[in-house]
Motif scaffolding. Structure first.
Motif, PDB file in Angstrom:
ATOM      1  N   LYS A 207      -7.262   9.482  -6.213  1.00 27.85           N
ATOM      2  CA  LYS A 207      -8.504   9.157  -5.483  1.00 27.85           C
ATOM      3  C   LYS A 207      -8.748   7.558  -5.647  1.00 27.85           C
ATOM      4  O   LYS A 207      -9.098   6.862  -4.577  1.00 27.85           O
ATOM      5  CB  LYS A 207      -9.759   9.906  -5.610  1.00 27.85           C
ATOM      6  N   ARG A 208      -8.833   7.274  -6.960  1.00 28.83           N
ATOM      7  CA  ARG A 208      -8.811   6.044  -7.123  1.00 28.83           C
ATOM      8  C   ARG A 208      -7.910   5.055  -6.678  1.00 28.83           C
ATOM      9  O   ARG A 208      -8.050   3.863  -6.054  1.00 28.83           O
ATOM     10  CB  ARG A 208      -9.166   5.515  -8.748  1.00 28.83           C
ATOM     11  N   GLU A 209      -6.807   5.352  -7.005  1.00 32.99           N
ATOM     12  CA  GLU A 209      -5.569   4.518  -6.279  1.00 32.99           C
ATOM     13  C   GLU A 209      -5.562   4.411  -4.485  1.00 32.99           C
ATOM     14  O   GLU A 209      -5.041   3.445  -4.128  1.00 32.99           O
ATOM     15  CB  GLU A 209      -4.203   5.375  -6.532  1.00 32.99           C
ATOM     16  N   PHE A 210      -5.975   5.623  -4.167  1.00 37.27           N
ATOM     17  CA  PHE A 210      -6.038   5.824  -2.584  1.00 37.27           C
ATOM     18  C   PHE A 210      -7.171   4.620  -2.007  1.00 37.27           C
ATOM     19  O   PHE A 210      -6.905   3.960  -0.965  1.00 37.27           O
ATOM     20  CB  PHE A 210      -6.332   6.945  -2.058  1.00 37.27           C
ATOM     21  N   GLU A 211      -8.412   4.669  -2.618  1.00 33.09           N
ATOM     22  CA  GLU A 211      -9.501   3.741  -2.343  1.00 33.09           C
ATOM     23  C   GLU A 211      -8.826   2.423  -2.576  1.00 33.09           C
ATOM     24  O   GLU A 211      -9.256   1.571  -1.772  1.00 33.09           O
ATOM     25  CB  GLU A 211     -10.556   4.346  -3.085  1.00 33.09           C
ATOM     26  N   ARG A 212      -8.234   2.224  -3.625  1.00 29.18           N
ATOM     27  CA  ARG A 212      -7.772   0.698  -3.858  1.00 29.18           C
ATOM     28  C   ARG A 212      -6.812   0.191  -2.593  1.00 29.18           C
ATOM     29  O   ARG A 212      -6.865  -0.768  -2.209  1.00 29.18           O
ATOM     30  CB  ARG A 212      -7.389   0.579  -5.330  1.00 29.18           C
TER      31      ARG A 212
ATOM     32  N   VAL B 234      -3.099  -6.682   3.463  1.00 28.28           N
ATOM     33  CA  VAL B 234      -2.388  -7.177   2.274  1.00 28.28           C
ATOM     34  C   VAL B 234      -1.201  -6.626   2.022  1.00 28.28           C
ATOM     35  O   VAL B 234      -0.091  -7.126   1.781  1.00 28.28           O
ATOM     36  CB  VAL B 234      -3.416  -7.123   1.166  1.00 28.28           C
ATOM     37  N   ILE B 235      -1.357  -5.190   2.247  1.00 30.26           N
ATOM     38  CA  ILE B 235      -0.007  -4.327   2.306  1.00 30.26           C
ATOM     39  C   ILE B 235       0.358  -3.748   3.516  1.00 30.26           C
ATOM     40  O   ILE B 235      -0.545  -3.577   4.590  1.00 30.26           O
ATOM     41  CB  ILE B 235      -0.251  -3.220   1.226  1.00 30.26           C
ATOM     42  N   ALA B 236       1.756  -3.350   3.605  1.00 28.61           N
ATOM     43  CA  ALA B 236       2.048  -2.714   4.889  1.00 28.61           C
ATOM     44  C   ALA B 236       1.407  -1.274   4.963  1.00 28.61           C
ATOM     45  O   ALA B 236       1.053  -0.572   3.868  1.00 28.61           O
ATOM     46  CB  ALA B 236       3.462  -2.587   4.770  1.00 28.61           C
ATOM     47  N   GLU B 237       1.573  -0.738   6.181  1.00 32.90           N
ATOM     48  CA  GLU B 237       0.969   0.590   6.653  1.00 32.90           C
ATOM     49  C   GLU B 237       1.793   1.709   5.895  1.00 32.90           C
ATOM     50  O   GLU B 237       1.288   2.761   5.452  1.00 32.90           O
ATOM     51  CB  GLU B 237       1.102   0.799   7.917  1.00 32.90           C
ATOM     52  N   GLN B 238       3.150   1.341   5.782  1.00 32.89           N
ATOM     53  CA  GLN B 238       3.990   2.547   5.037  1.00 32.89           C
ATOM     54  C   GLN B 238       3.674   2.589   3.735  1.00 32.89           C
ATOM     55  O   GLN B 238       3.665   4.002   3.158  1.00 32.89           O
ATOM     56  CB  GLN B 238       5.364   1.943   5.267  1.00 32.89           C
ATOM     57  N   GLU B 239       3.243   1.503   2.736  1.00 33.18           N
ATOM     58  CA  GLU B 239       2.844   1.711   1.455  1.00 33.18           C
ATOM     59  C   GLU B 239       1.572   2.377   1.495  1.00 33.18           C
ATOM     60  O   GLU B 239       1.078   3.433   0.347  1.00 33.18           O
ATOM     61  CB  GLU B 239       2.700   0.484   0.953  1.00 33.18           C
ATOM     62  N   TYR B 240       0.615   2.158   2.324  1.00 35.54           N
ATOM     63  CA  TYR B 240      -0.810   2.772   2.601  1.00 35.54           C
ATOM     64  C   TYR B 240      -0.530   4.374   2.605  1.00 35.54           C
ATOM     65  O   TYR B 240      -1.189   5.100   1.937  1.00 35.54           O
ATOM     66  CB  TYR B 240      -1.485   1.955   3.442  1.00 35.54           C
TER      67      TYR B 240
ATOM     68  N   LYS C  11       1.812   6.170   1.918  1.00 32.50           N
ATOM     69  CA  LYS C  11       2.458   6.924   0.629  1.00 32.50           C
ATOM     70  C   LYS C  11       1.352   7.305  -0.460  1.00 32.50           C
ATOM     71  O   LYS C  11       1.302   8.539  -0.831  1.00 32.50           O
ATOM     72  CB  LYS C  11       3.306   5.862  -0.072  1.00 32.50           C
ATOM     73  N   TYR C  12       0.146   6.322  -0.567  1.00 33.14           N
ATOM     74  CA  TYR C  12      -0.842   6.811  -1.358  1.00 33.14           C
ATOM     75  C   TYR C  12      -1.891   7.751  -0.957  1.00 33.14           C
ATOM     76  O   TYR C  12      -2.265   8.601  -1.759  1.00 33.14           O
ATOM     77  CB  TYR C  12      -1.523   5.464  -1.914  1.00 33.14           C
ATOM     78  N   LYS C  13      -1.847   7.550   0.636  1.00 32.71           N
ATOM     79  CA  LYS C  13      -2.645   8.564   1.381  1.00 32.71           C
ATOM     80  C   LYS C  13      -2.191   9.887   1.010  1.00 32.71           C
ATOM     81  O   LYS C  13      -3.027  11.073   0.800  1.00 32.71           O
ATOM     82  CB  LYS C  13      -3.004   7.987   2.688  1.00 32.71           C
ATOM     83  N   ALA C  14      -0.629  10.326   1.358  1.00 36.62           N
ATOM     84  CA  ALA C  14      -0.124  11.331   1.320  1.00 36.62           C
ATOM     85  C   ALA C  14      -0.276  11.992  -0.379  1.00 36.62           C
ATOM     86  O   ALA C  14      -0.719  13.331  -0.483  1.00 36.62           O
ATOM     87  CB  ALA C  14       1.346  11.396   1.500  1.00 36.62           C
ATOM     88  N   ASP C  15      -0.324  11.013  -1.332  1.00 39.73           N
ATOM     89  CA  ASP C  15      -0.370  11.458  -2.730  1.00 39.73           C
ATOM     90  C   ASP C  15      -1.805  11.979  -2.819  1.00 39.73           C
ATOM     91  O   ASP C  15      -1.943  13.064  -3.724  1.00 39.73           O
ATOM     92  CB  ASP C  15      -0.010  10.379  -3.564  1.00 39.73           C
TER      93      ASP C  15
END
Length: 365
Positions: free
Chosen positions: A118-123, A132-138, A140-144
């Motif tokens: 949850k912390r990683e996803f919110e960050r 700042v980051i691409a949608e693809q990387e975002y 990945k954390y949302k799926a996790d």
């Protein structure tokens, strides 16, 4: 001395004369032997053999629990009719300490992983919104994060199942026992408070109830090997049930075992027959029964008692009355016998009378 001998001889002669006179008198006054006669008759001849067994339901199901525990509630009793899906019993689960500890540990681990995800996803969500980051990387954390959230729900459901036998997600309870078929409860072998074992790959589990379709009953019995060769499927059976007097039930033979079993020193073959019931008939499961299996049948044929038949070499004959108490031998051709009466194919007429051959049946008139 000579006179004494002559006197004795005279006495013997007189006694013998008296005895002979009495004998011939009795013989002259004895009535002549008059033999009984019987006429042929018209009847049905049924040749049959007998199988012993019992009446059982064609389909009987043992209802068992999916969990171990203690019977908390029973909602039915033997003799009731139930529907498929009807609730029969409720089981109170006695949790296994090791299983509960493992389940609680899994929940704690899932929560730790969830909080970290949850912390990683919110960050990374903030970074994505700031471009700042691409949608693809975002993603990945949302799926996790979604997987970790699903894992904690699964761990909590598993803990509830271990403790209570019910799952919030499915809305179903494994500690509730339902009937799997429509039928009658033949037996409920447990009581409230009884400890039970679940059914699994290692044991059959405790039976909660036995349910059977009482509208479809079969006769299961055994027949001696000397008779089994005379049987074939679809033969008619006449069932006599000891507990039901004055009734004979019809049945159809539908199965003959290909292999016999040894029983009391002889080989017997299991057989099964469908019991033909009317809608109003009710037969309890387990009744003992005898089945007369009809091997052959003749209806309304001329017959005589088999005891009246005599044999000369390979030919059979009877003694027919031609005049009062005058008899002649006549050869007859016979057919089916049931052990008491025998069919007469030719050689006799229904109007003729036959001599009863047994000397015990003769009477002095």
């Amino acid at each position: 001395m000579k006179k004494v001998l002559l006197g004795l001889f005279g006495l013997v002669f007189v006694a013998l004369s008296v005895w002979l006179g009495y004998y011939f008198y009795k013989k002259a006054n004895t009535d002549p032997v008059v033999y009984k006669t019987e006429a042929p008759f018209t009847t049905d001849i049924v040749k049959k053999t007998v199988a012993t067994g019992s009446i059982v339901p064609r389909r009987e199901v043992q209802i068992k629990s999916q969990v171990s525990g203690i019977v908390e509630e029973l909602y039915v009793e033997a003799g009731q009719r139930v529907k498929k899906g009807q609730l029969l019993a409720k089981i109170r689960i006695v949790p296994n300490i090791v299983s509960v500890n493992n389940a609680e540990s899994s929940v704690q681990t899932a929560r730790i992983n969830y909080e970290e995800a949850k912390r990683e996803f919110e960050r990374y969500q903030q970074l994505y919104e700031q471009k700042v980051i691409a949608e693809q990387e975002y993603r990945k954390y949302k799926a996790d994060f979604d997987l970790k959230r699903e894992a904690i729900q699964s761990a909590e459901n598993n803990l509830q199942l271990v403790r209570e036998g019910a799952s919030k997600r499915s809305g179903q309870s494994s500690n509730l026992v339902y009937s799997t078929i429509d039928g009658m409860l033949l037996d409920v072998p447990v009581k409230v408070g009884t400890s039970i074992i679940e059914r699994n790959n290692f044991n059959e589990g405790t039976t909660i109830a036995a349910v059977a379709d009482m509208g479809s009953l079969v006769f299961e019995g055994k027949i001696d090997e000397s008779e089994v060769g005379k049987l074939k499927e679809n033969m008619d059976l006449l069932l006599t049930i000891g507990a039901i007097e004055g009734r004979v039930f019809n049945a159809k033979l539908e199965y003959i075992a290909p292999k016999g079993v040894e029983e009391e020193g002889s080989i017997k073959f299991p057989v099964r027959a469908k019991v033909m019931l009317d809608d109003k008939d009710f037969i309890r499961a387990g009744y003992s029964a005898n089945a007369d299996i009809v091997l052959d049948k003749r209806e309304k044929v001329l017959a005589i008692k088999e005891s009246m038949l005599k044999f000369d070499k390979e030919k059979s004959y009877v003694e027919v009355e031609t005049a009062p108490q005058v008899f002649e031998k006549r050869q007859v051709i016979t057919g089916l016998s049931d052990g008491i009466n025998i069919e007469v194919i030719s050689g006799l007429k229904k109007t003729e009378k036959l001599k009863v051959p047994d000397a015990n049946l003769a009477q002095n008139m």
